[in-house]
Enzyme design. Structure first.
Site, PDB file in Angstrom:
ATOM      1  N   HIS A   1       0.844  -1.201   0.000  1.00  0.00           N
ATOM      2  CA  HIS A   1       0.000   0.000   0.000  1.00  0.00           C
ATOM      3  C   HIS A   1       0.884   1.259   0.000  1.00  0.00           C
ATOM      4  CE1 HIS A   1      -3.173   2.724   0.650  1.00  0.00           C
ATOM      5  NE2 HIS A   1      -3.723   2.262   1.755  1.00  0.00           N
TER       6      HIS A   1
ATOM      7  N   HIS B   1      -2.242  -0.100 -12.004  1.00  0.00           N
ATOM      8  CA  HIS B   1      -3.125   0.275 -10.898  1.00  0.00           C
ATOM      9  C   HIS B   1      -4.412  -0.539 -10.994  1.00  0.00           C
ATOM     10  CE1 HIS B   1      -5.422   2.857  -8.173  1.00  0.00           C
ATOM     11  NE2 HIS B   1      -4.252   3.297  -7.762  1.00  0.00           N
TER      12      HIS B   1
ATOM     13  N   ASP C   1       3.035   6.745  -7.528  1.00  0.00           N
ATOM     14  CA  ASP C   1       4.302   6.459  -6.871  1.00  0.00           C
ATOM     15  C   ASP C   1       5.501   6.547  -7.802  1.00  0.00           C
ATOM     16  OD1 ASP C   1       3.404   5.978  -4.239  1.00  0.00           O
ATOM     17  OD2 ASP C   1       2.480   4.140  -4.966  1.00  0.00           O
TER      18      ASP C   1
HETATM   19  N1  CMC Z   1       4.895  -4.500 -13.998  1.00  0.00           N
HETATM   20  C1  CMC Z   1       4.789  -5.516 -14.870  1.00  0.00           C
HETATM   21  N2  CMC Z   1       3.637  -6.142 -15.142  1.00  0.00           N
HETATM   22  C2  CMC Z   1       2.546  -5.724 -14.502  1.00  0.00           C
HETATM   23  C3  CMC Z   1       2.585  -4.663 -13.575  1.00  0.00           C
HETATM   24  C4  CMC Z   1       3.821  -4.042 -13.338  1.00  0.00           C
HETATM   25  N3  CMC Z   1       3.921  -3.032 -12.471  1.00  0.00           N
HETATM   26  N4  CMC Z   1       1.344  -4.456 -13.069  1.00  0.00           N
HETATM   27  C5  CMC Z   1       0.559  -5.348 -13.662  1.00  0.00           C
HETATM   28  N5  CMC Z   1       1.284  -6.125 -14.533  1.00  0.00           N
HETATM   29  C6  CMC Z   1       0.773  -7.179 -15.412  1.00  0.00           C
HETATM   30  C7  CMC Z   1       0.506  -8.462 -14.646  1.00  0.00           C
HETATM   31  O1  CMC Z   1       1.636  -9.284 -14.635  1.00  0.00           O
HETATM   32  C8  CMC Z   1      -0.640  -9.029 -15.415  1.00  0.00           C
HETATM   33  O2  CMC Z   1      -0.139  -9.613 -16.593  1.00  0.00           O
HETATM   34  P1  CMC Z   1      -0.779 -10.995 -17.180  1.00  0.00           P
HETATM   35  O3  CMC Z   1      -2.166 -10.628 -17.580  1.00  0.00           O
HETATM   36  O4  CMC Z   1       0.118 -11.372 -18.294  1.00  0.00           O
HETATM   37  O5  CMC Z   1      -0.731 -11.962 -16.033  1.00  0.00           O
HETATM   38  C9  CMC Z   1      -1.448  -7.805 -15.837  1.00  0.00           C
HETATM   39  O6  CMC Z   1      -0.490  -6.729 -15.889  1.00  0.00           O
HETATM   40  C10 CMC Z   1      -2.558  -7.433 -14.872  1.00  0.00           C
HETATM   41  O7  CMC Z   1      -1.978  -7.323 -13.596  1.00  0.00           O
HETATM   42  P2  CMC Z   1      -2.734  -7.497 -12.224  1.00  0.00           P
HETATM   43  O8  CMC Z   1      -1.732  -7.922 -11.190  1.00  0.00           O
HETATM   44  O9  CMC Z   1      -3.962  -8.316 -12.428  1.00  0.00           O
HETATM   45  O10 CMC Z   1      -3.217  -6.021 -11.917  1.00  0.00           O
HETATM   46  P3  CMC Z   1      -3.809  -5.523 -10.553  1.00  0.00           P
HETATM   47  O11 CMC Z   1      -4.805  -4.492 -10.915  1.00  0.00           O
HETATM   48  O12 CMC Z   1      -4.252  -6.602  -9.655  1.00  0.00           O
HETATM   49  O13 CMC Z   1      -2.511  -4.878  -9.876  1.00  0.00           O
HETATM   50  C11 CMC Z   1      -0.973  -3.367  -8.964  1.00  0.00           C
HETATM   51  C12 CMC Z   1      -2.347  -3.544  -9.615  1.00  0.00           C
HETATM   52  C13 CMC Z   1      -0.828  -1.893  -8.565  1.00  0.00           C
HETATM   53  C14 CMC Z   1      -0.857  -4.220  -7.703  1.00  0.00           C
HETATM   54  C15 CMC Z   1       0.111  -3.767  -9.978  1.00  0.00           C
HETATM   55  O14 CMC Z   1      -0.039  -3.010 -11.152  1.00  0.00           O
HETATM   56  C16 CMC Z   1       1.522  -3.621  -9.420  1.00  0.00           C
HETATM   57  O15 CMC Z   1       2.021  -4.528  -8.746  1.00  0.00           O
HETATM   58  N6  CMC Z   1       2.197  -2.459  -9.697  1.00  0.00           N
HETATM   59  C17 CMC Z   1       3.525  -2.236  -9.160  1.00  0.00           C
HETATM   60  C18 CMC Z   1       3.433  -1.756  -7.709  1.00  0.00           C
HETATM   61  C19 CMC Z   1       2.940  -0.344  -7.605  1.00  0.00           C
HETATM   62  O16 CMC Z   1       3.375   0.543  -8.322  1.00  0.00           O
HETATM   63  N7  CMC Z   1       2.022  -0.098  -6.639  1.00  0.00           N
HETATM   64  C20 CMC Z   1       1.459   1.216  -6.387  1.00  0.00           C
HETATM   65  C21 CMC Z   1       0.017   1.268  -6.769  1.00  0.00           C
HETATM   66  S1  CMC Z   1      -0.660   2.933  -6.749  1.00  0.00           S
HETATM   67  C22 CMC Z   1      -0.932   3.281  -5.072  1.00  0.00           C
HETATM   68  C23 CMC Z   1      -2.162   4.070  -4.822  1.00  0.00           C
HETATM   69  O17 CMC Z   1      -2.945   4.398  -5.701  1.00  0.00           O
HETATM   70  O18 CMC Z   1      -2.436   4.360  -3.644  1.00  0.00           O
END
Ligand code: CMC
Length: 402
Positions: free
Chosen positions: A239, A278, A334
């Site tokens: 988070h 995101h 971020d």
């Molecule tokens: N780098 C590489 N691949 C990614 C990333 C990333 N940062 N984020 C998502 N993907 C890929 C993921 O591997 C998946 O690919 P596939 O369909 O081939 O399996 C696809 O994109 C969908 O990913 P997901 O994990 O289902 O997406 P999610 O909505 O559950 O995850 C997230 C969102 C923020 C956890 C993720 O994008 C992530 O881990 N980002 C990096 C960490 C980060 O920057 N976090 C800060 C979030 S913003 C904070 C706030 O708003 O308060």
């Protein structure tokens, strides 16, 4: 009884109605109480935005003056809280110190605990609530600054006198840095950049820590304990920890010519591109756009951080690459916030606290809204709205082991 709605992670469950923050993740839109985040970042200061979030309207000039004066006159913390903070280990994490001290504030103000005062749980006492808001917003930066000073092994600083007219972020920077001259004033460019960082982090509807705040509020616990609980949720690396992860990643990449190699690792799924992607935004996070611009303004003041060139080039290559485009992965808030914190000289372990401080305004807005909502829901008898939040589970264990 069989529970039919199974939604781990709350991917598709709304647990409240709210009028505070609107997000359209597909279009990359973020609005507080209907005002675009870009406009607020340009034209308002953090305390004005906190007022907007909590009370629903932008303050008039007189309301703003009174609001600022009330909060800035609540910046001192009781000496017993300072003594309590001094008892932490020399290397205590600032966020842990902040959470513990915020929870300890409930011992200073026992009248906020309904069990102790035996007041009607549904009573909505505006005066008492406002007093709690002034105290929490006023004292939080002081606790954070003491945690920082503790971490660097220096004596704690007192806040500036409210009559000196320092803004919320100026006062915070003053407490972090105050040099020996009594008239020390932080750089206006850094104070403005921090104010903008505070505005864009102030609320983001029902993120994990805000949901925790509403959850705790539903038990009618005092707001100091509830804010400490919400801060505990934000402390988690999934988070409040991503800005730190971005800086570590950029440091590891080290130079622009290593970007392609790093991106290959991301595409083969051995790495994540931190600060990208995101759950809600499937477009450019509007907060990242604002911060990218402010990073340049901070560099003009303090000198250019070489990590920005790696970040900008990384973003350019990733946003042209089919892997990221097809998955709708764009920079999130971020991606640039950590670079600005770094340029301002904050150590990495202050980053979660720099996120938590402004988010307190959002937590208090949801606290205030949910208490009002409960009172009106009690009248309208909406089922569930006045109850303690209590999720259900699907039991999959053994039924009988007699
Ligand atoms: N780098 C590489 N691949 C990614 C990333 C990333 N940062 N984020 C998502 N993907 C890929 C993921 O591997 C998946 O690919 P596939 O369909 O081939 O399996 C696809 O994109 C969908 O990913 P997901 O994990 O289902 O997406 P999610 O909505 O559950 O995850 C997230 C969102 C923020 C956890 C993720 O994008 C992530 O881990 N980002 C990096 C960490 C980060 O920057 N976090 C800060 C979030 S913003 C904070 C706030 O708003 O308060």
């Amino acid at each position: 009884k069989q529970i039919t709605s199974f939604d781990p992670g709350f991917m598709n469950t709304a647990c409240c109605e709210s009028t505070i923050t609107y997000i359209d993740g597909d279009k990359g839109i973020l609005r507080y109480r209907g005002y675009p985040i870009e406009q607020l970042a340009e034209k308002s200061n953090f305390l004005e935005v906190a007022y907007l979030l909590i009370y629903g309207e932008l303050p008039t000039a007189t309301q703003l003056e009174t609001w600022q004066e009330r909060i800035m006159s609540h910046t001192y913390i009781h000496v017993t809280l300072m003594d309590y903070m001094k008892s932490f280990r020399y290397d205590a994490h600032p966020m842990s110190m902040f959470i513990a001290t915020m929870a300890a504030m409930s011992t200073e103000y026992p009248e906020s605990n309904p069990t102790l005062t035996r007041r009607d749980l549904f009573e909505f006492d505006h005066r008492a609530r406002n007093q709690q808001i002034f105290r929490i917003l006023g004292k939080a930066p002081t606790i954070a600054a003491c945690a920082y000073r503790h971490r660097i092994g220096r004596p704690y600083n007192y806040p500036t006198e409210s009559s000196r007219g320092y803004s919320y972020t100026e006062n915070f920077l003053y407490m972090l840095d105050r040099l020996s001259e009594p008239d020390y004033r932080p750089s206006p460019a850094i104070a403005k950049a921090l104010d903008v960082l505070f505005i864009v982090h102030a609320d983001h509807e029902l993120n994990c820590s805000t949901a925790a705040m509403r959850h705790l509020t539903s038990t009618r616990v005092d707001p100091y304990t509830a804010v400490a609980g919400a801060a505990g949720a934000l402390y988690g690396p999934l988070h409040g920890g991503a800005s730190e992860a971005v800086v570590r990643m950029l440091e590891e990449i080290g130079s622009v010519d290593k970007i392609d190699e790093f991106l290959s690792g991301v595409k083969s799924k051995t790495r994540r591109l931190m600060g990208f992607g995101h759950r809600i935004y499937k477009n450019y996070d509007p907060r990242a756009k604002i911060l990218k611009e402010y990073a340049e303004k901070v560099f003009a003041e303090v000198g250019r951080d070489p990590l920005i060139d790696i970040a900008v080039e990384l973003e350019r290559r990733a946003t042209q690459d089919d892997y990221f485009v097809s998955r709708k992965l764009y920079p999130n808030v971020d991606f640039y916030s950590g670079i600005i914190y770094r340029a301002c000289g904050f150590p990495l372990d202050m980053y979660p606290l720099l996120f938590a401080l402004p988010r307190i305004a959002g937590w208090l807005a949801h606290w205030y809204e949910s208490l009002r909502e409960e009172k009106s829901a009690a009248k309208a008898s909406i089922p569930g709205a006045t109850h303690v939040m209590r999720a259900r589970q699907t039991y999959v264990g053994d039924l009988n082991k007699e």
